[in-house]
Each structure stands twice: as C-alpha cells, then as structure tokens.
Design a protein around this motif. Sequence first.
Motif, PDB file in Angstrom:
ATOM      1  N   ASP A 127       0.826  -1.208   0.000  1.00 32.82           N
ATOM      2  CA  ASP A 127       0.000   0.000   0.000  1.00 32.82           C
ATOM      3  C   ASP A 127       0.862   1.261   0.000  1.00 32.82           C
ATOM      4  N   ASP A 128       1.913   1.263   0.830  1.00 34.77           N
ATOM      5  CA  ASP A 128       2.778   2.441   0.904  1.00 34.77           C
ATOM      6  C   ASP A 128       3.561   2.624  -0.389  1.00 34.77           C
ATOM      7  N   TRP A 129       3.937   1.533  -1.039  1.00 36.54           N
ATOM      8  CA  TRP A 129       4.648   1.633  -2.314  1.00 36.54           C
ATOM      9  C   TRP A 129       3.749   2.261  -3.378  1.00 36.54           C
ATOM     10  N   GLN A 130       2.462   1.884  -3.397  1.00 34.09           N
ATOM     11  CA  GLN A 130       1.514   2.488  -4.340  1.00 34.09           C
ATOM     12  C   GLN A 130       1.351   3.981  -4.060  1.00 34.09           C
ATOM     13  N   ARG A 131       1.295   4.359  -2.778  1.00 29.62           N
ATOM     14  CA  ARG A 131       1.220   5.790  -2.433  1.00 29.62           C
ATOM     15  C   ARG A 131       2.486   6.514  -2.877  1.00 29.62           C
ATOM     16  N   PHE A 132       3.652   5.866  -2.710  1.00 27.54           N
ATOM     17  CA  PHE A 132       4.925   6.456  -3.128  1.00 27.54           C
ATOM     18  C   PHE A 132       4.938   6.706  -4.633  1.00 27.54           C
ATOM     19  N   LEU A 133       4.479   5.722  -5.410  1.00 25.45           N
ATOM     20  CA  LEU A 133       4.452   5.890  -6.872  1.00 25.45           C
ATOM     21  C   LEU A 133       3.468   6.980  -7.288  1.00 25.45           C
ATOM     22  N   ALA A 134       2.316   7.056  -6.635  1.00 25.96           N
ATOM     23  CA  ALA A 134       1.337   8.104  -6.943  1.00 25.96           C
ATOM     24  C   ALA A 134       1.890   9.484  -6.584  1.00 25.96           C
ATOM     25  N   ASP A 135       2.601   9.587  -5.464  1.00 24.65           N
ATOM     26  CA  ASP A 135       3.215  10.865  -5.078  1.00 24.65           C
ATOM     27  C   ASP A 135       4.286  11.273  -6.076  1.00 24.65           C
ATOM     28  N   ARG A 136       5.095  10.301  -6.510  1.00 22.11           N
ATOM     29  CA  ARG A 136       6.157  10.614  -7.464  1.00 22.11           C
ATOM     30  C   ARG A 136       5.569  11.098  -8.786  1.00 22.11           C
ATOM     31  N   SER A 137       4.477  10.484  -9.224  1.00 20.72           N
ATOM     32  CA  SER A 137       3.857  10.928 -10.468  1.00 20.72           C
ATOM     33  C   SER A 137       3.237  12.316 -10.306  1.00 20.72           C
ATOM     34  N   ALA A 138       2.633  12.597  -9.139  1.00 21.98           N
ATOM     35  CA  ALA A 138       2.052  13.926  -8.912  1.00 21.98           C
ATOM     36  C   ALA A 138       3.135  14.990  -8.811  1.00 21.98           C
ATOM     37  N   ASN A 139       4.269  14.658  -8.206  1.00 21.61           N
ATOM     38  CA  ASN A 139       5.347  15.636  -8.042  1.00 21.61           C
ATOM     39  C   ASN A 139       6.121  15.884  -9.332  1.00 21.61           C
ATOM     40  N   SER A 140       6.023  14.977 -10.303  1.00 23.77           N
ATOM     41  CA  SER A 140       6.740  15.174 -11.563  1.00 23.77           C
ATOM     42  C   SER A 140       5.831  15.749 -12.653  1.00 23.77           C
ATOM     43  N   ARG A 141       4.602  16.080 -12.301  1.00 24.70           N
ATOM     44  CA  ARG A 141       3.648  16.636 -13.260  1.00 24.70           C
ATOM     45  C   ARG A 141       4.118  18.027 -13.715  1.00 24.70           C
ATOM     46  N   GLN A 142       3.927  18.319 -14.999  1.00 24.45           N
ATOM     47  CA  GLN A 142       4.297  19.617 -15.561  1.00 24.45           C
ATOM     48  C   GLN A 142       3.272  20.676 -15.167  1.00 24.45           C
ATOM     49  N   TYR A 143       3.716  21.894 -15.001  1.00 21.24           N
ATOM     50  CA  TYR A 143       2.841  22.989 -14.634  1.00 21.24           C
ATOM     51  C   TYR A 143       3.303  24.260 -15.334  1.00 21.24           C
ATOM     52  N   THR A 144       2.451  25.270 -15.341  1.00 19.05           N
ATOM     53  CA  THR A 144       2.768  26.555 -15.951  1.00 19.05           C
ATOM     54  C   THR A 144       2.882  27.612 -14.872  1.00 19.05           C
ATOM     55  N   VAL A 145       3.947  28.390 -14.911  1.00 15.06           N
ATOM     56  CA  VAL A 145       4.175  29.439 -13.933  1.00 15.06           C
ATOM     57  C   VAL A 145       4.034  30.779 -14.636  1.00 15.06           C
ATOM     58  N   MET A 146       3.223  31.648 -14.062  1.00 15.03           N
ATOM     59  CA  MET A 146       3.045  33.004 -14.600  1.00 15.03           C
ATOM     60  C   MET A 146       3.931  33.944 -13.799  1.00 15.03           C
ATOM     61  N   SER A 147       4.761  34.698 -14.464  1.00 14.64           N
ATOM     62  CA  SER A 147       5.614  35.661 -13.783  1.00 14.64           C
ATOM     63  C   SER A 147       4.860  36.971 -13.612  1.00 14.64           C
ATOM     64  N   ALA A 148       5.437  37.895 -12.850  1.00 15.80           N
ATOM     65  CA  ALA A 148       4.808  39.179 -12.604  1.00 15.80           C
ATOM     66  C   ALA A 148       4.688  40.000 -13.896  1.00 15.80           C
ATOM     67  N   ALA A 149       5.580  39.735 -14.858  1.00 16.75           N
ATOM     68  CA  ALA A 149       5.553  40.457 -16.118  1.00 16.75           C
ATOM     69  C   ALA A 149       4.540  39.852 -17.102  1.00 16.75           C
ATOM     70  N   GLY A 150       3.902  38.766 -16.702  1.00 15.72           N
ATOM     71  CA  GLY A 150       2.912  38.127 -17.566  1.00 15.72           C
ATOM     72  C   GLY A 150       3.488  37.051 -18.461  1.00 15.72           C
ATOM     73  N   ASN A 151       4.757  36.718 -18.290  1.00 14.47           N
ATOM     74  CA  ASN A 151       5.387  35.672 -19.090  1.00 14.47           C
ATOM     75  C   ASN A 151       5.061  34.310 -18.496  1.00 14.47           C
ATOM     76  N   GLU A 152       4.883  33.319 -19.359  1.00 15.04           N
ATOM     77  CA  GLU A 152       4.644  31.959 -18.920  1.00 15.04           C
ATOM     78  C   GLU A 152       5.922  31.154 -18.997  1.00 15.04           C
ATOM     79  N   ALA A 153       6.100  30.278 -18.034  1.00 16.84           N
ATOM     80  CA  ALA A 153       7.261  29.375 -18.033  1.00 16.84           C
ATOM     81  C   ALA A 153       6.774  27.990 -17.626  1.00 16.84           C
ATOM     82  N   LYS A 154       7.247  26.977 -18.311  1.00 18.23           N
ATOM     83  CA  LYS A 154       6.895  25.606 -17.964  1.00 18.23           C
ATOM     84  C   LYS A 154       7.799  25.132 -16.843  1.00 18.23           C
ATOM     85  N   GLY A 155       7.224  24.434 -15.889  1.00 17.57           N
ATOM     86  CA  GLY A 155       8.023  23.947 -14.775  1.00 17.57           C
ATOM     87  C   GLY A 155       7.885  22.479 -14.578  1.00 17.57           C
TER      88      GLY A 155
END
Length: 155
Positions: A127-155
Amino acid sequence: SMLCSLGHCGVGWIYDGFRVSSMVQEANQRGAGSTRCRAVRPLSSSTSAQHCRNRVSNTKYGETVGEMCIKFIPLSLYEQLERHTNRYFLFIAILQLDPHLTPTHPATTWGPLAIIFIFTAIRELADDWQRFLADRSANSRQYTVMSAAGNEAKG
C-alpha cells in the motif's frame, strides 16, 4: 499577475505583504456566475525560506526509498503491536517459551503470530509503495508558472 479559472468560489490569494483588495473587490463584484480569479504574488527570498516545499507526500514510511527501508520495520512492528490482540498473542507466545508453564510447543503460537505479522507488513508495504508511486507521479507533473511580467514558463 492574475490567474483566472472557471468556477464560482470565493477569491483566494497568496499574501506576501501586498494588498490585493482592488482585485478582490473587482472579482467579487462580477458575481457567482463569472470566472474565479486568484491573484498570485511571487514570494521574496526572505519569506520563501519560511514556507514548506510544494511536494505531495502521502507515504507512511518515508518520502524516499532509503527512508522507507530504514523506517519500515520499526514502524510496522509498532503499528502492529498497537493492536490489543497482537499484544495478547505476543504475551502468550512469550509465556510458552517456558516449558514449565505450558505443555505445548512454542512454535504453535510463534508460527501463526509470525505469519500474521509478515502478511500484514507485506500488505502495508505494498500500500505504501503504491502511495509512493502516486506521489512521485504527482510531483513530476508539468505545470505553468506566470511571472509578474505576464510571461509563462513551464516547470
């Protein structure tokens, strides 16, 4: 910068010493049927050290494989011995080590107790290994960051 998403919930924001009341009032005046806006301000370097990491961790025995290896056996035994029935059968098994107290062989109690402890530990580890794999997949998900100048950056 302003980030907008669909929904009718109230407006939230990360507060870092800035008042965003005009943006909040403007968003609240639009009403429940409009988009949900969230004002996000970048944290300064002095305040970013006060906040925790932005990581998901639902594991019980550690965030890394090394931590899981070190913490698993002691924490698993502790959790299993919190159950009254397991403590009772452990007490009986210890008493059966003395041949003057019981006519039965100690293996009749130690064997089933060990099997229960092992199977419960394997189930918890899986069970804990499945939670570990789910956490790793959630933490490696791509996201978009908006800067104060309005520029987008992929993270």
